[in-house]
Design a protein around this motif. Structure first.
Motif, PDB file in Angstrom:
ATOM      1  N   ARG A  62       0.826  -1.210   0.000  1.00  0.00           N
ATOM      2  CA  ARG A  62       0.000   0.000   0.000  1.00  0.00           C
ATOM      3  C   ARG A  62       0.862   1.263   0.000  1.00  0.00           C
ATOM      4  NH1 ARG A  62      -5.332  -0.543   1.341  1.00  0.00           N
ATOM      5  NH2 ARG A  62      -6.040  -2.664   0.881  1.00  0.00           N
ATOM      6  N   GLU A  63       1.968   1.216   0.704  1.00  0.00           N
ATOM      7  CA  GLU A  63       2.860   2.381   0.745  1.00  0.00           C
ATOM      8  C   GLU A  63       3.402   2.696  -0.647  1.00  0.00           C
ATOM      9  OE1 GLU A  63       7.151   3.691   2.708  1.00  0.00           O
ATOM     10  OE2 GLU A  63       6.127   1.887   3.420  1.00  0.00           O
ATOM     11  N   LEU A  64       3.734   1.648  -1.394  1.00  0.00           N
ATOM     12  CA  LEU A  64       4.270   1.846  -2.741  1.00  0.00           C
ATOM     13  C   LEU A  64       3.205   2.301  -3.728  1.00  0.00           C
ATOM     14  CD1 LEU A  64       6.618  -1.218  -3.381  1.00  0.00           C
ATOM     15  CD2 LEU A  64       7.282   1.148  -2.954  1.00  0.00           C
ATOM     16  N   LEU A  65       2.066   1.605  -3.707  1.00  0.00           N
ATOM     17  CA  LEU A  65       1.082   1.809  -4.755  1.00  0.00           C
ATOM     18  C   LEU A  65       0.047   2.879  -4.446  1.00  0.00           C
ATOM     19  CD1 LEU A  65       0.473  -1.897  -5.825  1.00  0.00           C
ATOM     20  CD2 LEU A  65       1.905  -0.182  -6.932  1.00  0.00           C
ATOM     21  N   GLY A  66      -0.126   3.213  -3.164  1.00  0.00           N
ATOM     22  CA  GLY A  66      -1.112   4.229  -2.814  1.00  0.00           C
ATOM     23  C   GLY A  66      -0.941   5.538  -3.566  1.00  0.00           C
ATOM     24  N   PRO A  67       0.266   6.092  -3.606  1.00  0.00           N
ATOM     25  CA  PRO A  67       0.445   7.383  -4.286  1.00  0.00           C
ATOM     26  C   PRO A  67       0.260   7.322  -5.803  1.00  0.00           C
ATOM     27  CG  PRO A  67       2.203   6.995  -2.691  1.00  0.00           C
ATOM     28  CD  PRO A  67       1.465   5.708  -2.851  1.00  0.00           C
ATOM     29  N   VAL A  68       0.322   6.118  -6.395  1.00  0.00           N
ATOM     30  CA  VAL A  68       0.202   6.002  -7.856  1.00  0.00           C
ATOM     31  C   VAL A  68      -1.030   5.196  -8.240  1.00  0.00           C
ATOM     32  CG1 VAL A  68       2.689   6.223  -8.169  1.00  0.00           C
ATOM     33  CG2 VAL A  68       1.694   3.940  -7.963  1.00  0.00           C
ATOM     34  N   ALA A  69      -1.997   5.097  -7.330  1.00  0.00           N
ATOM     35  CA  ALA A  69      -3.173   4.261  -7.561  1.00  0.00           C
ATOM     36  C   ALA A  69      -3.902   4.641  -8.845  1.00  0.00           C
ATOM     37  CB  ALA A  69      -4.124   4.352  -6.369  1.00  0.00           C
ATOM     38  N   GLY A  70      -3.901   5.936  -9.190  1.00  0.00           N
ATOM     39  CA  GLY A  70      -4.579   6.380 -10.402  1.00  0.00           C
ATOM     40  C   GLY A  70      -4.009   5.788 -11.675  1.00  0.00           C
ATOM     41  N   ARG A  71      -2.755   5.341 -11.622  1.00  0.00           N
ATOM     42  CA  ARG A  71      -2.116   4.753 -12.802  1.00  0.00           C
ATOM     43  C   ARG A  71      -2.454   3.278 -12.988  1.00  0.00           C
ATOM     44  NH1 ARG A  71       2.421   7.193 -15.299  1.00  0.00           N
ATOM     45  NH2 ARG A  71       2.792   9.310 -14.563  1.00  0.00           N
ATOM     46  N   LEU A  72      -3.129   2.680 -12.019  1.00  0.00           N
ATOM     47  CA  LEU A  72      -3.429   1.255 -12.100  1.00  0.00           C
ATOM     48  C   LEU A  72      -4.625   0.943 -12.992  1.00  0.00           C
ATOM     49  CD1 LEU A  72      -2.964   0.217  -8.360  1.00  0.00           C
ATOM     50  CD2 LEU A  72      -1.460  -0.373 -10.277  1.00  0.00           C
ATOM     51  N   ALA A  73      -5.442   1.913 -13.300  1.00  0.00           N
ATOM     52  CA  ALA A  73      -6.653   1.678 -14.084  1.00  0.00           C
ATOM     53  C   ALA A  73      -6.321   0.978 -15.399  1.00  0.00           C
ATOM     54  CB  ALA A  73      -7.370   2.994 -14.359  1.00  0.00           C
TER      55      ALA A  73
END
Length: 292
Positions: A74-85
C-alpha cells in the motif's frame, strides 16, 4: 513473436528471481527497487530500470509486486493508484487471506484487475515448470496473463476468491513444516542406532507416496463427514504411537512431536471415535464439540 511486457516492483531475492525468469523467457521487463543498486544485475541482463514507482507502473499492463508485507504494498502503490486503471496487479507478497481480499477490493476501486499469488518454491525454483504458483482473484486477469505467468512456474488457478492463494499458501507451509518435523524426528530416531540420514531418507520418501494415498482417501471422508475405520483405526494408531514414544525415550530423542499426535488421538478416542479412521482428527483441529 512479441512477448508481453512486465513490471516487477521489489527486488529482494524472490523479486529478482521473478524478474530474471521473465527476462530469460524474452519478456521486456521493467524493474524498480527502493535501493536502485539492487537492479544492476538485472539491467545488465536487459531489464529496464524505472526511476520511480509511477514510471514502473506506467511501463506495463502487467505489474507484479513482491515486497515485505501488505503495508509495503500500500505504501508503494497508494500514491500512484490512479495509474493502475486498466492494468493487472499481481501481488505475490506474503500476507493473510483477509489482506488479499481487502487489496483486491482496493485495486478494483482504482480500475485494476487483481490476482493474489502464493509462490510455492524458493528463489532457485523460480522458472521451473515443477514449481507451483498459486493464483486467486480476477478470472479475466488469469486468462489474459496465464501464458506470461507460466514462465515463473506452473500457474494454478484457485478461482475468483482473492484470499484463497494466501490461504492455501499458509496451509501448505504448515503441511511442509509438519512433514519436515516428522522426517527430522524419524531421522534422529534411526540415527541414534547409527543409520545415516542419506541411507534412511530414500525409504522415507518412498513411504510418503503411500501416505499421499491415505490423504486422498481421507479427503473424501472429510468432505462426506464420515470416517469408516476400514484401513487402520485411531485405536490401533494410539497403540502404535506408544511404540514410537518408547523407542524415542530409549534413545534420548525429543518426543514432543509424537506426544502431540498421541494427544490428538486421545481426544478423538475420549469422544468415542476410536474405531474411526485417522481422518476423524480433522474434527479435533476444527474444535468440533468444544464449548464456544
Amino acid at each position: 513473436m512479441s512477448r508481453e511486457s512486465v513490471t516487477v516492483l521489489g527486488l529482494g531475492q524472490m523479486g529478482s528471481a521473478l524478474a530474471g525468469a521473465f527476462l530469460a523467457a524474452g519478456h521486456p521487463t521493467t524493474v524498480w527497487n527502493r535501493t536502485p543498486a539492487r537492479a544492476d544485475a538485472l539491467v545488465g541482463r536487459g531489464a529496464r530500470r524505472a526511476g520511480t514507482v509511477a514510471e514502473a507502473v506506467g511501463a506495463s499492463d502487467l505489474v507484479v509486486v513482491c515486497v515485505l508485507d501488505d503495508a509495503a504494498v500500500r505504501e508503494l502503490l497508494g500514491p500512484v493508484a490512479g495509474r493502475l486503471a486498466g492494468r493487472t496487479l499481481v501481488n505475490v507478497t506474503s500476507g493473510s487471506p483477509e489482506q488479499a481480499r481487502e487489496t483486491a477490493g482496493w485495486a478494483a476501486g482504482h480500475g485494476a484487475r487483481y490476482l493474489d499469488g502464493g509462490i510455492m518454491t524458493t528463489p532457485p525454483g523460480v522458472g521451473s515448470a515443477a514449481s507451483m504458483f498459486l493464483y486467486s482473484g480476477s478470472p479475466e486477469a488469469f486468462a489474459a496473463h496465464r501464458e506470461t505467468l507460466a514462465v515463473l512456474g506452473d500457474p494454478i488457478d484457485l478461482g475468483p476468491d482473492a484470499g484463497l492463494a494466501s490461504l492455501y499458501d499458509t496451509g501448505l507451509l504448515g503441511l511442509m513444516w509438519s512433514v519436515f518435523g516428522g522426517w527430522l524426528h524419524a531421522t534422529a530416531l534411526v540415527g541414534a542406532d547409527g543409520v545415516a540420514a542419506g541411507e534412511f531418507t530414500p525409504v522415507a520418501v518412498r513411504w510418503l507416496s503411500t501416505v499421499a494415498l491415505f490423504m486422498e482417501r481421507y479427503a473424501g471422508q472429510i468432505d462426506e463427514g464420515r470416517y469408516p475405520g476400514d484401513d487402520a483405526t485411531i485405536d490401533v494408531q494410539v497403540a502404535a504411537v506408544e511404540h514410537l514414544l518408547h523407542a524415542g525415550r530409549a534413545r534420548g530423542v525429543d518426543g514432543r512431536l509424537p506426544e502431540l499426535h498421541r494427544e490428538l488421538m486421545a481426544k478423538a478416542v475420549a469422544d468415542g471415535h476410536g474405531g474411526d479412521s485417522y481422518g476423524r482428527l480433522v474434527e479435533v483441529f476444527r474444535g468440533a464439540g468444544r464449548p464456544a
